[in-house]
Each structure stands twice: as C-alpha cells, then as structure tokens.
Scaffold this motif. Structure first.
Motif, PDB file in Angstrom:
ATOM      1  N   GLN A 166      43.691  87.938   8.889  1.00  0.00           N
ATOM      2  CA  GLN A 166      45.043  88.338   8.504  1.00  0.00           C
ATOM      3  C   GLN A 166      45.474  87.770   7.150  1.00  0.00           C
ATOM      4  N   ARG A 189      56.185  91.392   2.917  1.00  0.00           N
ATOM      5  CA  ARG A 189      56.079  92.332   4.023  1.00  0.00           C
ATOM      6  C   ARG A 189      54.785  92.098   4.791  1.00  0.00           C
ATOM      7  N   ARG A 190      54.925  91.904   6.097  1.00  0.00           N
ATOM      8  CA  ARG A 190      53.776  91.827   6.985  1.00  0.00           C
ATOM      9  C   ARG A 190      53.843  93.008   7.939  1.00  0.00           C
ATOM     10  N   LYS A 191      52.790  93.221   8.699  1.00  0.00           N
ATOM     11  CA  LYS A 191      52.730  94.382   9.577  1.00  0.00           C
ATOM     12  C   LYS A 191      53.834  94.358  10.622  1.00  0.00           C
ATOM     13  N   GLN A 192      54.116  93.185  11.189  1.00  0.00           N
ATOM     14  CA  GLN A 192      55.064  93.067  12.291  1.00  0.00           C
ATOM     15  C   GLN A 192      56.438  92.559  11.884  1.00  0.00           C
ATOM     16  N   HIS A 193      56.589  92.056  10.646  1.00  0.00           N
ATOM     17  CA  HIS A 193      57.881  91.507  10.237  1.00  0.00           C
ATOM     18  C   HIS A 193      57.967  91.399   8.722  1.00  0.00           C
ATOM     19  N   CYS A 202      62.694  85.432   9.001  1.00  0.00           N
ATOM     20  CA  CYS A 202      61.720  86.484   9.303  1.00  0.00           C
ATOM     21  C   CYS A 202      62.414  87.535  10.156  1.00  0.00           C
ATOM     22  N   THR A 241      62.314  91.051  12.371  1.00  0.00           N
ATOM     23  CA  THR A 241      61.518  91.971  13.179  1.00  0.00           C
ATOM     24  C   THR A 241      62.424  93.088  13.690  1.00  0.00           C
ATOM     25  N   ARG A 242      61.961  94.317  13.605  1.00  0.00           N
ATOM     26  CA  ARG A 242      62.751  95.457  14.061  1.00  0.00           C
ATOM     27  C   ARG A 242      62.445  95.798  15.513  1.00  0.00           C
ATOM     28  N   ARG A 243      63.484  96.106  16.244  1.00  0.00           N
ATOM     29  CA  ARG A 243      63.385  96.678  17.579  1.00  0.00           C
ATOM     30  C   ARG A 243      64.093  98.032  17.560  1.00  0.00           C
ATOM     31  N   HIS A 258      56.569  84.489  18.981  1.00  0.00           N
ATOM     32  CA  HIS A 258      57.269  85.609  18.339  1.00  0.00           C
ATOM     33  C   HIS A 258      56.668  85.816  16.967  1.00  0.00           C
ATOM     34  N   HIS A 259      56.963  86.963  16.356  1.00  0.00           N
ATOM     35  CA  HIS A 259      56.465  87.248  15.018  1.00  0.00           C
ATOM     36  C   HIS A 259      57.278  86.463  13.982  1.00  0.00           C
TER      37      HIS A 259
END
Length: 296
Positions: A115, A216-220, A231, A233-235, A265-266
C-alpha cells in the motif's frame, strides 16, 4: 521559534537557553529514536546507501501515516545545500521503488509494502535554520516538502517548528453549487447531498492553515500538516471524520462524537466525528481546530 523563550519554574523562574546540537548526528539520533511521535513517520532505515554509482547515504527513510515514502535529511545549523541534497535522494527513491518496497516489507510487513503511496513521496528537512532561498524554493517545487527547524533546551527538551510546508499535489476541486428545487430523483439527491457535505468539510479543513495538504487514499482522504490531523471516510448517509484531538479532552455527544481508541477504522485519530449535514460541520469546527493545533 527565534522569539520563543522557555522558563523553568522549579525553585523560582529561570530561563532555559536554546542551543544547537554539538553535531548533526545528535539531532538525527533523537529524531530517529522517536520519529513516529515527532514527525508522524514510521522509521525504516538510517544512513541508507544509494549504491556505488551515486555514492550517497540517505539520512533516514520512513513511511508516513498515509503510506507515503519519506526521506528525512538533517543539518546541525543552516546549510543551503540541504534542500537540493534531499531532492536528489527523492529522485533516486522514485527510480528504486522495488528496493524501497522490499525494505518496507522486511520492516513493516507485506500489507504495508503493498500500500505504499508513490503518488506523494515526501521530503522532510530538519535543520537549525533555513535561508530565505530555501523558503522560496519549496514553494516553487512540485514535491511535498517540509522544512522543520529544531532547537535544544537544556538536557532533555527538543522543539520542532515547521517553517514551510508544501504539498506535492493540487488541492481539491471547488465546492459544487447547491442543488435547486428541480433536483433529480431521491437516490441522486442523497448522493448529491453527501458530495456537497464532503466539499464543505474539505473547504473547512484546507482553510485551517496554509500548511495543510490533502492526501487521497482508496478508503479515505487525509489532511495533514507535518502529520495527519483529520481523516475523512464517506458513508452512504454521513461522513466520519477521525481527529487527533484527545477524546478525553472532549465532551462526547452520542450520535456526534465517539472515542474509537483501539477500534479499527480507516485513517488515523482516536476521536470520531459523525457529520450528517453542514450544521454538523459548524458544530465540529472547534474540534477540527483542536486537532489541527495538536499536530503543530
């Protein structure tokens, strides 16, 4: 930091004079021994050889909170060559990605090695001071660069001050306009509402200071100064923001803030803030500022 005065209040008030290290290795040893606490970077290697052709040695190699490769270069006092030297090593690193990933795998494991964020390599220069040419140069360069000034106080204190910090990538796109009365179907309205909310949070976090950059990361999405302070994170129906503010220092509110210390968590941070609307962004502003200040 030049105007900062430190006083000991033990048995009266006595000024503790600042000083530079006796030698560069003293600063390097201090930072490498506590790199994650001081810089938010996991330590990988010291005096890493660039091979017989280049004939150089990278002072420190590390990996930051977002998985970005980090080169740290040290100078005891002011050295106009520290920036160019560091950038030379960043160029070398980008040409030796496989070698770096092998190092990460050996030190931090397969998951970390898989990663590595090659889109955002960083250079951190730690020195007694910097020239005005250094300060100008970092703003003209495309790489992510942090210039950090240090001072030693007494026998047991070191102060670090970020005097310049520039991100190597563009900031987020402008915030979209609000939807009108003729908005599309409900499912799209929900998606659009979350996009607007994410844009509002992005705008607020980036405006906390000129030294804020976004990764920018894949999850956050991570927002950092020298280290991450938020950080996001979208829901489907909300945004979760993880902050470096200490949960114990905050009055937790059910449905809004939560202590996630020790919970997976991310991203990074032990304080979770749940945002459902722009009204929640206003409520969270002081928490954002608190977290921003915590990683100064």
């Amino acid at each position: 930091m030049a105007g900062l005065k430190l006083f000991s209040t033990k048995g009266g008030v006595t000024e503790v004079a600042s000083r530079l290290a006796d030698e560069e290795a003293q600063v390097q040893g201090l930072v490498e021994a506590h790199m994650e606490a001081m810089l938010g970077v996991r330590f990988l290697a010291s005096e890493y050889s660039t091979g017989p052709v280049q004939g150089g040695r990278i002072d420190s190699l590390g990996l930051d909170d977002n998985g970005a490769p980090v080169i740290v270069e040290y100078k005891r006092s002011t050295d106009p060559g520290v920036l160019l030297q560091g950038l030379f090593y960043v160029a070398w690193l980008m040409d030796h990605r496989t070698e770096f990933q092998v190092l990460v795998r050996e030190r931090l494991g397969v998951s970390a090695a898989s990663q590595v964020l090659w889109s955002a390599p960083r250079l951190i220069c730690v020195a007694g001071d910097f020239t005005r040419y250094d300060l100008h140069a970092v703003r003209e360069h495309r790489r992510s660069i942090d210039l950090v000034r240090y001072r030693l106080y007494g026998e047991h204190h070191i102060a670090l001050e970020t005097v310049a910090s520039v991100a190597g990538q563009a900031k987020a796109a402008p915030r979209p306009r609000r939807r009108g009365a003729d908005a599309p179907a409900p499912a799209r309205q929900e998606s659009g509402a979350m996009s607007e909310l994410a844009a509002a949070v992005d705008e607020v976090l980036l405006r906390l200071g000129e030294d804020v950059s976004k990764v920018r990361r894949k999850q956050h999405d991570a927002y950092q100064r020298l280290r991450n302070f938020a950080c996001v994170t979208r829901r489907q129906d909300k945004l979760l923001v993880y902050l470096k503010a200490a949960p114990a220092a905050v009055d937790l509110v059910s449905g809004f803030t939560r202590d996630v210390t020790g919970l997976g968590h991310h991203g990074t941070g032990d304080l979770e803030v749940q945002l459902h609307s722009e009204r929640d962004v206003d409520r969270a502003l002081d928490l954002f500022r608190l977290s921003y200040a915590a990683v100064a």
